[in-house]
Design an enzyme around this catalytic site. Structure first.
Site, PDB file in Angstrom:
ATOM      1  N   ARG A  70      -6.082  -9.070  -8.368  1.00 38.29           N
ATOM      2  CA  ARG A  70      -6.749 -10.369  -8.504  1.00 38.29           C
ATOM      3  C   ARG A  70      -8.190 -10.119  -8.906  1.00 38.29           C
ATOM      4  O   ARG A  70      -8.647  -8.979  -9.005  1.00 38.29           O
ATOM      5  CB  ARG A  70      -6.724 -11.104  -7.162  1.00 38.29           C
ATOM      6  CG  ARG A  70      -7.293 -10.251  -6.013  1.00 38.29           C
ATOM      7  CD  ARG A  70      -7.415 -11.009  -4.718  1.00 38.29           C
ATOM      8  NE  ARG A  70      -7.651 -10.139  -3.581  1.00 38.29           N
ATOM      9  CZ  ARG A  70      -8.812  -9.628  -3.223  1.00 38.29           C
ATOM     10  NH1 ARG A  70      -9.883  -9.882  -3.962  1.00 38.29           N
ATOM     11  NH2 ARG A  70      -8.937  -8.857  -2.157  1.00 38.29           N
ATOM     12  N   LYS A 123       0.824  -1.206   0.000  1.00 37.47           N
ATOM     13  CA  LYS A 123       0.000   0.000   0.000  1.00 37.47           C
ATOM     14  C   LYS A 123       0.861   1.259   0.000  1.00 37.47           C
ATOM     15  O   LYS A 123       0.480   2.287  -0.561  1.00 37.47           O
ATOM     16  CB  LYS A 123      -0.946  -0.023   1.199  1.00 37.47           C
ATOM     17  CG  LYS A 123      -2.058  -1.055   1.052  1.00 37.47           C
ATOM     18  CD  LYS A 123      -2.980  -1.058   2.235  1.00 37.47           C
ATOM     19  CE  LYS A 123      -4.183  -1.960   1.982  1.00 37.47           C
ATOM     20  NZ  LYS A 123      -3.831  -3.327   1.661  1.00 37.47           N
ATOM     21  N   HIS A 159     -16.941   3.813  -0.771  1.00 35.39           N
ATOM     22  CA  HIS A 159     -15.940   2.922  -1.363  1.00 35.39           C
ATOM     23  C   HIS A 159     -16.362   2.667  -2.807  1.00 35.39           C
ATOM     24  O   HIS A 159     -17.334   1.955  -3.068  1.00 35.39           O
ATOM     25  CB  HIS A 159     -15.873   1.614  -0.573  1.00 35.39           C
ATOM     26  CG  HIS A 159     -14.904   0.622  -1.128  1.00 35.39           C
ATOM     27  ND1 HIS A 159     -13.852   0.124  -0.396  1.00 35.39           N
ATOM     28  CD2 HIS A 159     -14.824   0.021  -2.341  1.00 35.39           C
ATOM     29  CE1 HIS A 159     -13.177  -0.742  -1.148  1.00 35.39           C
ATOM     30  NE2 HIS A 159     -13.747  -0.818  -2.331  1.00 35.39           N
ATOM     31  N   LYS A 213      -3.602   0.571   8.655  1.00 31.48           N
ATOM     32  CA  LYS A 213      -3.909  -0.399   7.603  1.00 31.48           C
ATOM     33  C   LYS A 213      -2.664  -1.218   7.275  1.00 31.48           C
ATOM     34  O   LYS A 213      -1.582  -0.666   7.091  1.00 31.48           O
ATOM     35  CB  LYS A 213      -4.401   0.328   6.352  1.00 31.48           C
ATOM     36  CG  LYS A 213      -4.974  -0.572   5.279  1.00 31.48           C
ATOM     37  CD  LYS A 213      -5.249   0.202   3.995  1.00 31.48           C
ATOM     38  CE  LYS A 213      -6.291   1.268   4.200  1.00 31.48           C
ATOM     39  NZ  LYS A 213      -6.614   1.946   2.914  1.00 31.48           N
ATOM     40  N   GLU A 222      -9.183   0.650  -6.213  1.00 33.16           N
ATOM     41  CA  GLU A 222     -10.150   1.106  -5.214  1.00 33.16           C
ATOM     42  C   GLU A 222      -9.895   2.569  -4.863  1.00 33.16           C
ATOM     43  O   GLU A 222      -8.750   2.984  -4.650  1.00 33.16           O
ATOM     44  CB  GLU A 222     -10.066   0.234  -3.960  1.00 33.16           C
ATOM     45  CG  GLU A 222     -10.398  -1.224  -4.222  1.00 33.16           C
ATOM     46  CD  GLU A 222     -10.484  -2.047  -2.950  1.00 33.16           C
ATOM     47  OE1 GLU A 222     -10.031  -1.544  -1.889  1.00 33.16           O
ATOM     48  OE2 GLU A 222     -10.990  -3.174  -2.996  1.00 33.16           O
ATOM     49  N   GLY A 242      -9.214  -7.230   2.282  1.00 27.31           N
ATOM     50  CA  GLY A 242     -10.372  -7.863   2.909  1.00 27.31           C
ATOM     51  C   GLY A 242     -10.654  -7.388   4.312  1.00 27.31           C
ATOM     52  O   GLY A 242     -11.286  -8.097   5.088  1.00 27.31           O
ATOM     53  N   GLY A 243     -10.179  -6.187   4.659  1.00 27.55           N
ATOM     54  CA  GLY A 243     -10.444  -5.649   5.988  1.00 27.55           C
ATOM     55  C   GLY A 243      -9.535  -6.197   7.066  1.00 27.55           C
ATOM     56  O   GLY A 243      -9.650  -5.818   8.238  1.00 27.55           O
TER      57      GLY A 243
END
Length: 757
Positions: free
Chosen positions: A328, A151, A243, A193, A310, A199-200
């Site tokens: 993916r 990230k 989102h 994060k 995203e 996936g959180g």
């Protein structure tokens, strides 16, 4: 490593290759088209493995499944042409074992590997190892996974490419004190994060400096378990975000397109729960800007295959910021398929084989609206904690399609001179609503604690958002599950919420509308109570096939009195008052049924009723003939009887599009034998679900304060912190680190201090 060959049986329609004359690739010249693989291995499980297998079957590609020991009878194992066991249940010993998967490739002759999502899907080392072995990875190159998987690095790349990013710290210094200083500099609230997350997982919102250290440690621990890397970044947490993500696709020849955007704003526990496409309320200019930035992001890392860029969309400013790129296929890819009429798994296989993208940007349809609802084994009223257990009963709405139907005929051409990123959204096409069901489990399957608790995905498409949402609500009413707790009732409430209908979505939607989404549990309706009681009576005294004076004795008394019975039914809510149903059997084989609840009574006179099946009651109530599903769930065999609803027989009544669960109280004699062993002491902490103990933070004799963290559990890749319910002294500790504990196990007992008792 063992191998099994699945036998053909149920669900034959999903196994057989189907001829589809209007595929996405009918326009390609045969001479330019490279052949697809003969055989691929799917390095995954559950619904995504089944999804890939279906497309492979359609294209005539043979499939190889891998499975852990607990998945030996899983649906994906039975659908595949070949299947190989690769280890015990824990992911680290099976689905994450690169060496075993490569060994199966060699043994089976698989030429390519589809990673699905999760597990090894974004593991650059896995992609590299496959390349070294001469096996094609159906995904992006390892370099793109590294760049976008981090990230921090991805945000730096995006900044250089002119894509806006959220203010924050994306560097390599992981010193806790330094990160806390950065959080203070950015300004609370902040978002911690995991750098290699998704996936959180490994994500925590922190509202003050006093919460930072505990949140950081928890995020790092979860990140280590999920991704093998504890590094995190710290960003400003936007208060009212949406989102919004863009589906991109690139080939090995330099082509890259946007397949439009999705809105995935409604989330719980930092994970998506319902998704839709396209994102509601976006102008054509904003849609074009998002798509253009997403394609630029993919090209910046020489991307290949399916990817999702995203963005955080700020509802207050209408600005968007790059968040991350998932390298993916996403869980929610079916909503994109439904509005474009494409098969994205088919696209993946074609691109991996070296073929160009089949459609240019301006040729990609955007028709109607689609929703996906994720069906999870979880308890929404218990903070969405995951649940597990056997699917004792499963009845689903009937799908209209296996794959998205073609929409090319409904595509409106882009006007001359317009950007290909500015499609004309067709919301008036004369198309019938459609529905798909992507599931990885059938009735009787076990939902375990080792993997994600998703059971299935319900996907609908309509002419516009209103029609698609109406179709979703209807489908959810027809979805019936007994066994583990599920979120189906919550999803139905969400789909009917006025703010959601009005598309007022944001990532904080659930807490913002909490009271509307979680109203007080209503008392059971008189109709539901009557049918539950009739089910019990008809089950306990089945109607004889050839009636005679002797076979009808169960409904009579020798003095000529008609048989009567009063059945007590209570809600799962322990505080709710029990209801009673009085049933009087009439001489003509009918019944008078009177139900009594806290709010009143109701009598259904001269009711005809019979068991249409072991799980269905057909009855005439107030003149209306109704067929109702009623499923009995026996209490756990190894739990003594008590006043706890979890130790009683449950009756699940599906009536009027709703599920009502009532329990039959245990008789007094059984209670006296079993003892009320589950009556919780004030200071007792019990496992809310089957879990693995991650950490025990107290010892016998420790003094604790109310709310203090005492035990950390992990179930289905999600951490849960249990806190002391009262201040006092630890009297007993009933678990240890690494131990597997069942639901209801007493983990810690705190003896309250005199002032708290």
């Amino acid at each position: 490593m063992s191998r099994i060959r699945p036998s053909l049986g149920a669900r034959e329609d999903l196994r057989q290759p189907q001829f589809h004359p209007e595929t996405s690739f009918s326009s390609l010249l045969p001479s330019a088209h490279k052949p697809l693989f003969d055989k691929i291995l799917i390095a995954n499980r559950g619904e995504i493995a089944c999804r890939v297998i279906r497309t492979a079957k359609k294209l005539g590609v043979r499939t190889v499944a891998v499975y852990s020991e607990v998945d030996s009878d899983a649906l994906h194992v039975r659908l595949a042409d070949e299947a190989y066991c690769i280890g015990p249940a824990p992911s680290a010993e099976s689905y994450l074992r690169i060496d075993k998967i490569i060994e199966v490739c060699r043994q089976s002759g698989a030429q390519a590997v589809h990673p699905g999502y999760g597990f090894l899907s974004e593991n650059a080392q896995f992609a590299d190892r496959l390349a070294q072995e001469g096996i094609t990875f159906i995904g992006p190159p390892a370099s793109a996974i590294v760049s976008m998987g981090s990230k921090s690095e991805s945000k730096n790349i995006m900044s250089a490419a002119g894509v806006p990013v959220v203010p924050g710290y994306h560097g390599t210094n992981q010193d806790p004190e330094f990160l806390q200083q950065e959080a203070s500099r950015i300004g609370y609230p902040v978002l911690i994060k995991a750098v290699h997350g998704g996936g959180g997982k490994g994500m925590r919102v922190v509202h003050s400096t006093s919460e930072f250290r505990d949140a950081l440690e928890s995020a790092q621990r979860e990140a280590t378990k999920s991704f093998g890397n504890a590094d995190v970044l710290v960003e400003k947490y936007i208060q009212r975000p949406r989102h919004v993500e863009v589906q991109v696709f690139a080939d090995k020849l330099g082509g890259c397109v946007s397949l439009w955007e999705r809105d995935c704003s409604v989330q719980r526990r930092n994970q998506k729960i319902i998704e839709e496409a396209p994102a509601p309320g976006l102008s054509s200019e904003l849609r074009a800007d998002l798509s253009e930035k997403a394609v630029a992001a993919a090209k910046a890392v020489d991307y290949v295959g399916a990817g999702t860029v995203e963005f955080i969309f700020d509802n207050d400013t209408s600005k968007f910021y790059f968040m991350e790129m998932n390298t993916r296929l996403q869980v929610e890819h079916p909503v994109t398929e439904m509005i474009t009429g494409l098969d994205l798994v088919e696209w993946q296989l074609e691109v991996a084989a070296g073929n160009p993208l089949p459609l240019s940007q301006s040729a990609i349809p955007l028709v109607g609206h689609a929703f996906e609802a994720r069906i999870y084994a979880e308890n929404p009223r218990n903070n969405f904690l995951p649940d597990s257990g056997q699917l004792l009963y499963l009845s689903t709405p009937e799908p209209t399609h296996v794959f998205a139907p073609s929409l090319e005929a409904y595509r409106i051409p882009v006007p001359e001179g317009s950007s290909g990123f500015t499609p004309v959204h067709n919301t008036s096409a004369a198309i019938a609503p459609t529905m798909r069901l992507e599931q990885g489990f059938e009735e009787g399957a076990q939902i375990g604690v080792f993997y994600d608790p998703m059971i299935a995905k319900l996907v609908v498409h309509g002419q516009d958002r209103t029609e698609a949402l109406r179709k979703l609500r209807t489908a959810l009413e027809e979805y019936k599950v007994v066994g583990p707790s599920t979120n189906i009732e919550f999803l139905r409430t969400l789909a009917g919420n006025q703010a959601f209908i009005d598309a007022e979505v944001e990532t904080g939607f659930i807490p913002k509308h909490f009271n509307e989404l979680f109203p007080p549990v209503p008392e059971p309706s008189h109709e539901a109570l009557a049918q539950a009681a009739l089910f019990v009576v008809l089950r306990d005294h089945p109607a004889p096939s050839t009636p005679s004076p002797w076979t009808t004795l169960t409904s009579r008394r020798f003095a000529g009195d008609v048989y009567e019975r009063t059945i007590t039914l209570q809600s799962e809510e322990a505080s709710a008052s029990p209801s009673t149903v009085h049933i009087r059997a009439l001489s003509n084989g009918r019944f008078d049924v009177t139900s009594h609840t806290a709010s009143g009574s109701h009598t259904f006179a001269n009711v005809s009723a019979h068991l249409a099946s072991p799980t269905a009651v057909t009855a005439s109530l107030d003149g209306a003939l109704v067929r109702t599903t009623v499923v009995s769930q026996s209490p756990p065999a190894n739990v003594p009887a008590s006043s706890s609803p979890s130790t009683m027989e449950r009756l699940h009544v599906f009536h009027g599009g709703r599920k009502t669960t009532v329990v039959l109280p245990s008789p007094e004699w059984l209670l006296s034998l079993g003892g009320d062993v589950l009556g919780a002491a004030k200071g007792a902490l019990r496992a809310p679900m089957p879990s693995v103990v991650v950490e025990v933070r107290v010892q016998v004799g420790d003094k604790v304060e109310a709310g203090q963290a005492v035990v950390v559990l992990e179930s289905m890749k999600t951490e849960t912190v249990l806190r002391a319910p009262t201040g006092g002294v630890v009297k007993a500790v009933g678990c240890q680190k690494g131990e597997m504990v069942e639901e209801g196990r007493e983990l810690v007992d705190v003896e309250p201090e005199e002032g708290d008792a």
